[in-house]
Write a protein that holds these residues in place. Structure first.
Motif, PDB file in Angstrom:
ATOM      1  N   LEU A 100      47.781  82.205  45.412  1.00 47.79           N
ATOM      2  CA  LEU A 100      47.933  83.349  44.505  1.00 47.79           C
ATOM      3  C   LEU A 100      46.673  83.559  43.668  1.00 47.79           C
ATOM      4  CD1 LEU A 100      51.633  83.018  43.263  1.00 47.79           C
ATOM      5  CD2 LEU A 100      50.696  84.597  44.960  1.00 47.79           C
ATOM      6  N   ASN A 101      46.079  82.471  43.197  1.00 44.61           N
ATOM      7  CA  ASN A 101      44.826  82.591  42.438  1.00 44.61           C
ATOM      8  C   ASN A 101      43.750  83.280  43.269  1.00 44.61           C
ATOM      9  OD1 ASN A 101      44.727  81.591  39.692  1.00 44.61           O
ATOM     10  ND2 ASN A 101      45.384  79.618  40.508  1.00 44.61           N
ATOM     11  N   PHE A 102      43.655  82.876  44.531  1.00 40.54           N
ATOM     12  CA  PHE A 102      42.639  83.448  45.415  1.00 40.54           C
ATOM     13  C   PHE A 102      42.908  84.930  45.667  1.00 40.54           C
ATOM     14  CE2 PHE A 102      41.078  84.390  49.754  1.00 40.54           C
ATOM     15  CZ  PHE A 102      39.726  84.176  49.537  1.00 40.54           C
ATOM     16  N   LEU A 103      44.155  85.276  45.999  1.00 39.92           N
ATOM     17  CA  LEU A 103      44.493  86.674  46.292  1.00 39.92           C
ATOM     18  C   LEU A 103      44.333  87.562  45.058  1.00 39.92           C
ATOM     19  CD1 LEU A 103      47.647  86.365  48.604  1.00 39.92           C
ATOM     20  CD2 LEU A 103      45.342  87.077  49.250  1.00 39.92           C
ATOM     21  N   LEU A 104      44.637  87.010  43.888  1.00 42.09           N
ATOM     22  CA  LEU A 104      44.544  87.804  42.659  1.00 42.09           C
ATOM     23  C   LEU A 104      43.104  88.209  42.364  1.00 42.09           C
ATOM     24  CD1 LEU A 104      46.457  88.905  40.490  1.00 42.09           C
ATOM     25  CD2 LEU A 104      45.964  86.874  39.120  1.00 42.09           C
ATOM     26  N   ARG A 105      42.153  87.408  42.847  1.00 39.04           N
ATOM     27  CA  ARG A 105      40.739  87.730  42.612  1.00 39.04           C
ATOM     28  C   ARG A 105      40.193  88.749  43.612  1.00 39.04           C
ATOM     29  NH1 ARG A 105      40.298  82.092  41.518  1.00 39.04           N
ATOM     30  NH2 ARG A 105      39.481  81.671  43.587  1.00 39.04           N
ATOM     31  N   GLN A 106      40.974  89.067  44.645  1.00 36.52           N
ATOM     32  CA  GLN A 106      40.504  90.009  45.660  1.00 36.52           C
ATOM     33  C   GLN A 106      40.803  91.449  45.239  1.00 36.52           C
ATOM     34  OE1 GLN A 106      38.751  88.354  47.948  1.00 36.52           O
ATOM     35  NE2 GLN A 106      39.517  86.530  46.865  1.00 36.52           N
ATOM     36  N   THR A 107      39.933  92.348  45.648  1.00 40.90           N
ATOM     37  CA  THR A 107      40.125  93.767  45.316  1.00 40.90           C
ATOM     38  C   THR A 107      40.457  94.602  46.547  1.00 40.90           C
ATOM     39  OG1 THR A 107      37.737  94.108  45.529  1.00 40.90           O
ATOM     40  CG2 THR A 107      38.604  93.658  43.317  1.00 40.90           C
ATOM     41  N   SER A 108      40.530  93.955  47.714  1.00 38.63           N
ATOM     42  CA  SER A 108      40.879  94.670  48.942  1.00 38.63           C
ATOM     43  C   SER A 108      41.644  93.723  49.861  1.00 38.63           C
ATOM     44  CB  SER A 108      39.614  95.192  49.640  1.00 38.63           C
ATOM     45  OG  SER A 108      38.753  94.116  49.960  1.00 38.63           O
ATOM     46  N   TRP A 109      42.076  94.238  51.001  1.00 45.23           N
ATOM     47  CA  TRP A 109      42.820  93.417  51.964  1.00 45.23           C
ATOM     48  C   TRP A 109      41.957  92.253  52.435  1.00 45.23           C
ATOM     49  CZ3 TRP A 109      47.818  94.575  52.452  1.00 45.23           C
ATOM     50  CH2 TRP A 109      48.235  95.882  52.176  1.00 45.23           C
ATOM     51  N   ILE A 110      42.599  91.116  52.692  1.00 41.79           N
ATOM     52  CA  ILE A 110      41.864  89.949  53.182  1.00 41.79           C
ATOM     53  C   ILE A 110      42.688  89.263  54.265  1.00 41.79           C
ATOM     54  CG2 ILE A 110      42.767  88.420  51.364  1.00 41.79           C
ATOM     55  CD1 ILE A 110      39.887  87.127  51.431  1.00 41.79           C
ATOM     56  N   THR A 111      42.033  88.860  55.350  1.00 44.61           N
ATOM     57  CA  THR A 111      42.742  88.325  56.511  1.00 44.61           C
ATOM     58  C   THR A 111      43.212  86.887  56.285  1.00 44.61           C
ATOM     59  OG1 THR A 111      40.721  87.471  57.535  1.00 44.61           O
ATOM     60  CG2 THR A 111      41.349  89.749  58.053  1.00 44.61           C
ATOM     61  N   ALA A 112      44.194  86.475  57.086  1.00 42.86           N
ATOM     62  CA  ALA A 112      44.700  85.097  57.016  1.00 42.86           C
ATOM     63  C   ALA A 112      43.601  84.105  57.365  1.00 42.86           C
ATOM     64  CB  ALA A 112      45.886  84.930  57.967  1.00 42.86           C
ATOM     65  N   SER A 113      42.711  84.506  58.270  1.00 44.01           N
ATOM     66  CA  SER A 113      41.612  83.620  58.672  1.00 44.01           C
ATOM     67  C   SER A 113      40.697  83.320  57.490  1.00 44.01           C
ATOM     68  CB  SER A 113      40.815  84.266  59.812  1.00 44.01           C
ATOM     69  OG  SER A 113      39.711  83.473  60.156  1.00 44.01           O
ATOM     70  N   ARG A 114      40.331  84.360  56.728  1.00 45.37           N
ATOM     71  CA  ARG A 114      39.455  84.151  55.568  1.00 45.37           C
ATOM     72  C   ARG A 114      40.171  83.364  54.473  1.00 45.37           C
ATOM     73  NH1 ARG A 114      36.853  89.392  53.333  1.00 45.37           N
ATOM     74  NH2 ARG A 114      36.022  87.835  51.898  1.00 45.37           N
ATOM     75  N   ILE A 115      41.468  83.612  54.299  1.00 44.89           N
ATOM     76  CA  ILE A 115      42.235  82.847  53.305  1.00 44.89           C
ATOM     77  C   ILE A 115      42.267  81.377  53.698  1.00 44.89           C
ATOM     78  CG2 ILE A 115      44.496  82.528  52.219  1.00 44.89           C
ATOM     79  CD1 ILE A 115      45.019  85.527  52.758  1.00 44.89           C
ATOM     80  N   SER A 116      42.461  81.105  54.996  1.00 48.66           N
ATOM     81  CA  SER A 116      42.567  79.715  55.463  1.00 48.66           C
ATOM     82  C   SER A 116      41.289  78.942  55.193  1.00 48.66           C
ATOM     83  CB  SER A 116      42.900  79.680  56.958  1.00 48.66           C
ATOM     84  OG  SER A 116      41.781  80.038  57.741  1.00 48.66           O
ATOM     85  N   ILE A 117      40.137  79.604  55.350  1.00 52.62           N
ATOM     86  CA  ILE A 117      38.859  78.939  55.085  1.00 52.62           C
ATOM     87  C   ILE A 117      38.707  78.676  53.589  1.00 52.62           C
ATOM     88  CG2 ILE A 117      36.357  79.278  55.106  1.00 52.62           C
ATOM     89  CD1 ILE A 117      36.654  80.659  57.786  1.00 52.62           C
ATOM     90  N   ALA A 118      39.087  79.656  52.771  1.00 53.35           N
ATOM     91  CA  ALA A 118      38.973  79.486  51.315  1.00 53.35           C
ATOM     92  C   ALA A 118      39.863  78.359  50.809  1.00 53.35           C
ATOM     93  CB  ALA A 118      39.329  80.790  50.606  1.00 53.35           C
ATOM     94  N   LEU A 119      41.058  78.207  51.415  1.00 50.97           N
ATOM     95  CA  LEU A 119      42.018  77.204  50.954  1.00 50.97           C
ATOM     96  C   LEU A 119      41.926  75.893  51.729  1.00 50.97           C
ATOM     97  CD1 LEU A 119      43.195  79.652  49.443  1.00 50.97           C
ATOM     98  CD2 LEU A 119      45.466  78.834  50.044  1.00 50.97           C
ATOM     99  N   SER A 120      41.016  75.838  52.732  1.00 47.89           N
ATOM    100  CA  SER A 120      40.868  74.636  53.571  1.00 47.89           C
ATOM    101  C   SER A 120      42.196  74.230  54.208  1.00 47.89           C
ATOM    102  CB  SER A 120      40.298  73.465  52.753  1.00 47.89           C
ATOM    103  OG  SER A 120      39.009  73.753  52.311  1.00 47.89           O
ATOM    104  N   CYS A 121      42.837  75.183  54.869  1.00 51.47           N
ATOM    105  CA  CYS A 121      44.086  74.890  55.568  1.00 51.47           C
ATOM    106  C   CYS A 121      44.144  75.755  56.820  1.00 51.47           C
ATOM    107  CB  CYS A 121      45.297  75.150  54.665  1.00 51.47           C
ATOM    108  SG  CYS A 121      45.494  76.881  54.197  1.00 51.47           S
ATOM    109  N   SER A 122      45.197  75.604  57.613  1.00 51.93           N
ATOM    110  CA  SER A 122      45.304  76.367  58.854  1.00 51.93           C
ATOM    111  C   SER A 122      45.827  77.776  58.586  1.00 51.93           C
ATOM    112  CB  SER A 122      46.244  75.657  59.830  1.00 51.93           C
ATOM    113  OG  SER A 122      47.568  75.695  59.333  1.00 51.93           O
ATOM    114  N   ILE A 123      45.605  78.662  59.560  1.00 53.03           N
ATOM    115  CA  ILE A 123      46.135  80.026  59.464  1.00 53.03           C
ATOM    116  C   ILE A 123      47.658  79.978  59.410  1.00 53.03           C
ATOM    117  CG2 ILE A 123      46.369  82.214  60.713  1.00 53.03           C
ATOM    118  CD1 ILE A 123      43.535  81.737  61.807  1.00 53.03           C
ATOM    119  N   ARG A 124      48.238  79.070  60.197  1.00 50.73           N
ATOM    120  CA  ARG A 124      49.690  78.921  60.198  1.00 50.73           C
ATOM    121  C   ARG A 124      50.202  78.545  58.809  1.00 50.73           C
ATOM    122  NH1 ARG A 124      50.310  74.816  63.653  1.00 50.73           N
ATOM    123  NH2 ARG A 124      50.787  73.256  62.111  1.00 50.73           N
TER     124      ARG A 124
END
Length: 638
Positions: free
Chosen positions: A13-37
């Motif tokens: 939620l912290n990561f998404l709240l800082r975004q101003t546009s759509w962001i893919t699961a792949s980019r989120i997974s890299i930011a959070l150091s976890c899998s797309i699943r």
């Protein structure tokens, strides 16, 4: 009662709240150091408790109710001291960052625990401190950390990194650790000096460098003496740049950096600096800048990687960036400079093929300089390789389409050009027709694009768009390209299933409990049947020793060289799982690939990556009791 957010859900939620546009699961997974699943699971759990808090589209995810999200994060901001890990981190943070002796009674009160529980936590803290040659001492009911100042600084760095690695590229994470230091202003000074010196560093390096400046400023007052810096060869230009940064910070904030501080910071920064005018570097200038050793190593890497993976590393832009990276990497390796990569686990799990290529490059470098590279360094290599692999894969797998549009002045040509320009990396508009009867299906088109329906049904897919080429049309074409590419990849694997898998090398619910025992048994069976030899087995375990082949809950052991006598994939299914180094693994694919079949390697990795990212399909695979069920389940996915 609303459910409490987990640590990972809070990070998301912290990561998404800082975004101003759509962001893919792949980019989120890299930011959070976890899998797309895992990303998709976290979002599902959050939306179950807070419906539609996170919305999704073809472009990714976004926070829908930002006010609710902020409230939830504020409510979960206080530390949960019922968790032992949080208590340990709090004790370390208090003793190190506040840099003073602390009453044990006060510490127990702050943690809301009894003295026996606090004693247990102190034992854990002592084990953590041992890593940096520090000790926690207690005397007369007071606790303090004893040891050399340089080791305390290293421990602070380690503590902050471990607590913030999911967002380490975001400078705001440092503010809570150094509330009295103007973090943003220090970054501005550093950025200005770099710009004037025509140098550049990435966001992770910037955060790391600012953090170390803050550690120095928070722990040492001008009248105190600094530690003696290690005797290393310092880049004089780099030292001059750092000295200017320190001079400006000192001038503005009435602080004095010692010569040892400047040397330490130079040591930290000098292997991450790159010229900001990369586009002006020709290959001739590059060879002069990086030197003969790097040039020779690059040529060796190019030759061996092409042989191993049939992958060309001759792209000029890639060579410029990677050569500069390699030059700095050699300095780090020889001076034992640790470089942390917060994206390591995400890269390994989400891009296993790219990571495999990077492991091969790491081994080539290690064998040349006789120093083993860390997994963090390998992950940085993967960042360079990833862009190149995707670019080459896109070029080699461009789809071919015919565009149908009635002539009206030159509208059909203009619209065709707009489509081609928009999808130049993934699509070739091979022909433009104004009359349906002119279409020639035998020219090998993958699909047709038209501004009106056809009177007859074509053999290949038809996509009807508007004559205005709207964002909806762009999305429709993008979705069609993605679908057809996946269909092609699955068809390749479907055609190879009987060739790649054999019933005698399939084991369901095998009674294995140890990964080495499992791998040895699988390899011995392949050797007995003449598919591999002893040299293959030796190289198989050498590769595993270098870096684990487990990605999420799937392991894909294989030697780096494609040295099998015959190509085959041996499979073990373990519904209960076994521990494979740091991962619990449920499926093992032992890849035995001949040199002649090395082109299959990427297709296999991409296919398995799809399996990893699909929870439901993975469950279906794990239910396979026989070889026939396994093959049928694989085909059902296709």
């Amino acid at each position: 009662m609303e459910n409490l957010l987990t640590a990972k859900e809070t990070d998301l939620l912290n990561f998404l709240l800082r975004q101003t546009s759509w962001i893919t699961a792949s980019r989120i997974s890299i930011a959070l150091s976890c899998s797309i699943r895992s990303v998709k699971n976290y979002i599902s759990y959050i939306n179950t408790d807070y419906p539609s808090l996170i919305v999704s589209s073809r472009d990714g995810y976004m926070i829908e109710n930002r006010q609710l999200c902020s409230r939830l994060l504020n409510e979960s901001d206080s530390v949960n001291f019922s968790d032992s890990e949080n208590r340990t981190a709090y004790i370390l943070q208090k003793l190190l960052l506040e840099n003073k002796r602390t009453s044990l009674d006060e510490l127990a009160d702050e943690l809301h625990v009894s003295m026996p529980t606090l004693d247990a936590e102190i034992l854990k803290v002592r084990r953590e401190l041992d890593i940096q040659y520090l000790s926690l001492k207690t005397k007369n009911g007071v606790a303090y950390i004893d040891g050399e100042e340089k080791n305390k600084k290293k421990m602070i760095s380690h503590l902050i990194y471990e607590q913030t690695k999911n967002f380490f590229g975001d400078l705001s994470v440092l503010k809570k650790y150094f509330p009295d230091i103007p973090v943003n202003e220090i970054k501005k000074i550093i950025t200005a000096v770099l710009h004037e010196s025509r140098l550049f560093i990435d966001d992770f390096t910037m955060t790391n460098f600012v953090m170390h400046v803050c550690i120095i400023m928070s722990r040492q007052r001008p009248e105190q003496n600094s530690d003696t810096a290690e005797q290393i060869v310092i880049n004089e230009k780099g030292r001059a740049v750092v000295a200017e940064m320190c001079r400006r910070i000192a001038e503005k904030y009435d602080y004095r950096f010692s010569e040892e501080n400047i040397t330490d910071l130079t040591f930290l920064l000098m292997t991450r600096l790159i010229p900001s005018n990369l586009e002006n570097l020709t290959m001739e200038k590059l060879e002069l800048q990086v030197g003969h050793e790097v040039n020779d190593l690059i040529k060796d890497i190019q030759r061996k990687i092409y042989s191993l993976f049939h992958l060309s590393l001759f792209n000029t832009e890639f060579l410029v960036r990677f050569s500069l990276h390699l030059k700095n990497l050699l300095v780090r390796a020889r001076n034992n400079i640790e470089l942390r990569n917060p994206q390591l686990e995400a890269i390994k799990e989400n891009y296993p093929y790219v990571y495999e290529v990077s492991i091969a490059i790491s081994q080539i470098i290690s064998s040349t300089i006789r120093i083993k590279l860390t997994e963090d360094e390998t992950a940085y290599i993967a960042l360079h390789i990833g862009y190149l692999v995707e670019e080459q894969y896109s070029l080699a797998n461009k789809l071919k389409a015919a565009f149908f549009c009635p002539q009206y002045y030159s509208m059909h040509l203009q619209l065709g050009k707009r489509i081609q320009d928009t999808f130049q990396d993934t699509l070739i508009i091979a022909d433009i027709y104004s009359d349906e009867t002119e279409l020639q299906e035998e020219r090998g088109y993958d699909f047709f694009i038209s501004i009106m329906p056809f009177s007859t049904v074509p053999e290949k897919p038809l996509l009807v768009i508007s004559k205005y080429f709207t964002t909806t049309d762009i999305a429709s074409i993008a979705n069609m390209i993605e679908k057809l590419k996946k269909d092609k990849q699955k068809q390749v694997m479907k055609n190879k299933l009987q060739f790649l898998f054999k019933e005698k090398f399939f084991y369901a619910d095998a009674p294995f409990t140890d990964w080495k025992e499992t791998l040895s048994s699988m390899a011995e069976n392949l050797e007995t049947e003449g598919f591999i030899d002893e040299e293959f087995i030796r190289k198989l375990f050498d590769r595993e020793e270098y870096s684990s082949s487990a990605y999420g809950n799937i392991a894909m052991p294989h030697p780096l060289e494609k040295c099998a006598l015959q190509t085959v994939i041996s499979v073990v299914i373990l519904p209960k799982g076994i521990l494979w180094k740091n991962n619990r693994v449920n499926i093992i694919f032992l890849l035995a690939i001949r040199q002649e079949d090395r082109a299959l390697f990427k297709d296999i990795f991409d296919f398995v990556t799809d399996i990893i990212s699909d929870d439901q399909y993975l469950k279906i695979i794990l239910q396979s009791k026989t070889y026939k069920e396994f093959i049928d389940n694989l085909i059902s996915y296709m």
